[in-house]
Design a protein around this motif. Structure first.
Motif, PDB file in Angstrom:
ATOM      1  N   SER A 161       1.480  -4.198  31.946  1.00 26.38           N
ATOM      2  CA  SER A 161       0.222  -3.113  31.503  1.00 26.38           C
ATOM      3  C   SER A 161      -0.357  -3.456  30.105  1.00 26.38           C
ATOM      4  O   SER A 161       0.114  -4.821  30.274  1.00 26.38           O
ATOM      5  CB  SER A 161       1.346  -1.840  30.742  1.00 26.38           C
ATOM      6  N   ALA A 162      -1.561  -2.840  29.688  1.00 29.63           N
ATOM      7  CA  ALA A 162      -1.336  -3.167  28.975  1.00 29.63           C
ATOM      8  C   ALA A 162      -0.724  -3.025  26.948  1.00 29.63           C
ATOM      9  O   ALA A 162      -1.129  -4.590  26.044  1.00 29.63           O
ATOM     10  CB  ALA A 162      -3.003  -2.314  27.909  1.00 29.63           C
ATOM     11  N   ALA A 163       0.251  -2.591  27.293  1.00 36.07           N
ATOM     12  CA  ALA A 163       1.164  -2.022  26.326  1.00 36.07           C
ATOM     13  C   ALA A 163       2.535  -3.659  26.559  1.00 36.07           C
ATOM     14  O   ALA A 163       2.793  -4.499  25.331  1.00 36.07           O
ATOM     15  CB  ALA A 163       1.852  -1.397  26.428  1.00 36.07           C
ATOM     16  N   ALA A 164       2.275  -4.320  27.685  1.00 39.37           N
ATOM     17  CA  ALA A 164       3.576  -5.114  27.453  1.00 39.37           C
ATOM     18  C   ALA A 164       2.258  -6.277  27.492  1.00 39.37           C
ATOM     19  O   ALA A 164       3.217  -7.377  27.122  1.00 39.37           O
ATOM     20  CB  ALA A 164       3.171  -5.583  29.269  1.00 39.37           C
ATOM     21  N   ALA A 165       0.620  -6.408  27.769  1.00 43.09           N
ATOM     22  CA  ALA A 165       0.425  -7.716  27.319  1.00 43.09           C
ATOM     23  C   ALA A 165       0.944  -7.982  26.029  1.00 43.09           C
ATOM     24  O   ALA A 165       0.615  -8.937  25.431  1.00 43.09           O
ATOM     25  CB  ALA A 165      -1.191  -7.706  27.923  1.00 43.09           C
ATOM     26  N   THR A 166       0.386  -6.490  24.778  1.00 49.86           N
ATOM     27  CA  THR A 166       0.831  -6.280  23.874  1.00 49.86           C
ATOM     28  C   THR A 166       1.577  -7.455  23.393  1.00 49.86           C
ATOM     29  O   THR A 166       1.478  -8.216  21.957  1.00 49.86           O
ATOM     30  CB  THR A 166       0.133  -5.027  23.138  1.00 49.86           C
ATOM     31  N   ARG A 167       2.808  -7.110  23.476  1.00 47.69           N
ATOM     32  CA  ARG A 167       4.110  -6.955  23.500  1.00 47.69           C
ATOM     33  C   ARG A 167       4.837  -8.379  23.178  1.00 47.69           C
ATOM     34  O   ARG A 167       4.897  -9.876  22.921  1.00 47.69           O
ATOM     35  CB  ARG A 167       5.296  -6.406  24.007  1.00 47.69           C
ATOM     36  N   LEU A 168       3.759  -9.227  24.912  1.00 49.20           N
ATOM     37  CA  LEU A 168       3.920 -10.777  25.018  1.00 49.20           C
ATOM     38  C   LEU A 168       3.135 -11.811  24.605  1.00 49.20           C
ATOM     39  O   LEU A 168       4.137 -12.864  24.082  1.00 49.20           O
ATOM     40  CB  LEU A 168       3.545 -10.440  26.392  1.00 49.20           C
TER      41      LEU A 168
END
Length: 445
Positions: A165-172
């Protein structure tokens, strides 16, 4: 759309293909594997295993000799492209390449004007830098649950990662910054996780050869026969096609062909190695992860179904092949392909094919090599991705290089295991990793 098997001008299309894979094509709907979902129920090996992804041995060998080595890949004309951060090392790199590829036969030699060319490119990052960043991000991102695939992309000289997800990408991205990974060294693609293709060549065909539809009766999974081995007395397909993947002594999975209602029993599970965790192999990201290098299991034919020499080294040949990451090929049979060679590892941008019971004969370029990819809570290490179509029911399909259209001869490279929207193509387990986990299983006639 049907197209011919001619590969003329394929390398010129690669950039166009690569440019279209961000986010990936729409694939088949995902389904349940009917396997234990709790991490504590996943059996793992307990012996200590050696470090090092098997598909990167040549890369590591070159990195030891060349401080500025950034990776290599091949093009459609079989030229070898070498990436260097220091172009003054060009002569050293060409000599090192000859040494590393020595002993692999004439087809593996790169001789410049006398044969396939070695082409040098300016890179930004060394292979060792990318390798260290990839491994650190792999462990941290997987532990945080924000990463489902990661690759060291030799052609792009950077790391490509998949986030759900976009949120996961930001965290990554935040994790990457904490690891001091340069922003330009990382591409994050937001896409669904890889899918096991286990849902629905389709009729009863004899002798049994690679590419046929097979159904695991007590697991209710449709897959494809990968390849025959050991004089046609055994066959290989995916571990995830079994009732309980990785339980090597359970022997509970029985396969029918073409299906349980109308078909007959063809074989039973013989060997499905246990999955391992980070406690015994640091290539696995966390102590709670379940990892393997190949999604492969071995099955013994029933006495009345074994094809013997008639099926050993054979793949059923559909009418024609189709290219493209979403194309379906025909499943009607027009003859057989003969496996005349076995190759442990693929190289980025070479062209590979597969024949599966669901989408038939498809082919395309290898867009990523040695990808660590997760599906249904399992991690498969050092898998390769081909930008070609695959669908539900193609799990276990033979992956090969079409070496002789005149004689319908092929070289076997492994078995298909899933589809990755992150990298835009089907994922397969390398033959070298299958041999590493199951022991050498001769597939040629």
């Amino acid at each position: 759309m049907a197209i011919s098997r001619s590969r003329a001008g394929l390398f010129a299309m690669l950039c166009g293909i690569a440019g279209c894979i961000d986010g990936g094509p729409a694939g088949p709907s995902s389904t349940s594997d009917n396997v234990p979902s709790a991490q504590t129920e996943i059996p793992v090996q307990t012996e200590i295993l050696l470090k090092g992804l098997p598909g990167e041995k040549k890369f590591n060998a070159l990195a030891q000799q060349i401080s500025g080595f950034g990776g290599y890949y091949t093009d459609g004309n079989a030229n070898l492209h070498v990436v260097l951060t220091d172009l003054s090392q060009t002569d050293l790199a060409k000599n090192a390449v000859q040494q590393v590829f020595a002993g692999l036969g004439p087809s593996a030699h790169f001789r410049g004007a006398g044969g396939r060319a070695i082409i040098i490119h300016q890179g930004v990052f060394t292979f060792r830098q990318l390798d260290a960043w990839r491994d650190a991000l792999f462990r941290s991102g997987a532990a945080a649950g924000v990463l489902h695939a990661i690759d060291l992309d030799e052609g792009q000289n950077r790391i490509v990662a998949g986030a759900p997800s976009a949120a996961a990408a930001t965290r990554l991205r935040g994790i990457a910054e904490q690891l001091q990974l340069p922003a330009m060294a990382l591409e994050i693609r937001v896409a669904p996780p890889e899918r096991d293709l286990t849902d629905s060549l389709r009729g009863y065909v004899s002798p049994h050869a690679a590419g046929l539809k097979i159904v695991s009766y007590n697991a209710n999974k449709e897959c494809s026969l990968g390849f025959n081995t050991l004089s046609g007395r055994f066959f290989v397909t995916n571990s995830h096609c079994t009732r309980y993947r990785g339980q090597e002594y359970s022997n509970q999975t029985i396969f029918y062909q073409p299906d349980a209602a109308l078909g007959t029993v063809i074989g039973q599970e013989s060997d499905d190695p246990s999955y391992f965790s980070a406690e015994v192999n640091e290539e696995c990201p966390t102590p709670l992860s379940a990892c393997r290098y190949s999604d492969a299991a071995l099955f013994v034919y029933s006495s009345f179904s074994a094809p013997g020499s008639a099926g050993q080294g054979r793949i059923w040949r559909p009418l024609y092949a189709v290219s493209g990451p979403t194309g379906d090929g025909p499943t009607e049979i027009s003859g057989t392909l003969t496996i005349t060679a076995e190759v442990d590892r693929a190289t980025q941008f070479q062209t590979l094919d597969k024949v599966g019971a669901s989408t038939g004969w498809t082919y395309g370029p290898v867009v990523s090599t040695c990808v660590n990819s997760s599906a249904n809570s399992y991690w498969y290490l050092c898998q390769d991705v081909v930008s070609a179509g695959a669908g539900a029911g193609d799990s276990g399909s033979p992956v090969f290089q079409y070496t002789s259209p005149i004689f319908d001869e092929v070289s076997l490279y492994g078995v298909l295991r899933g589809y990755s929207s992150t990298f835009g193509g089907f994922v397969f387990s390398q033959l070298g990793s299958i041999h590493q986990e199951l022991g050498y299983l001769p597939a040629t006639s």
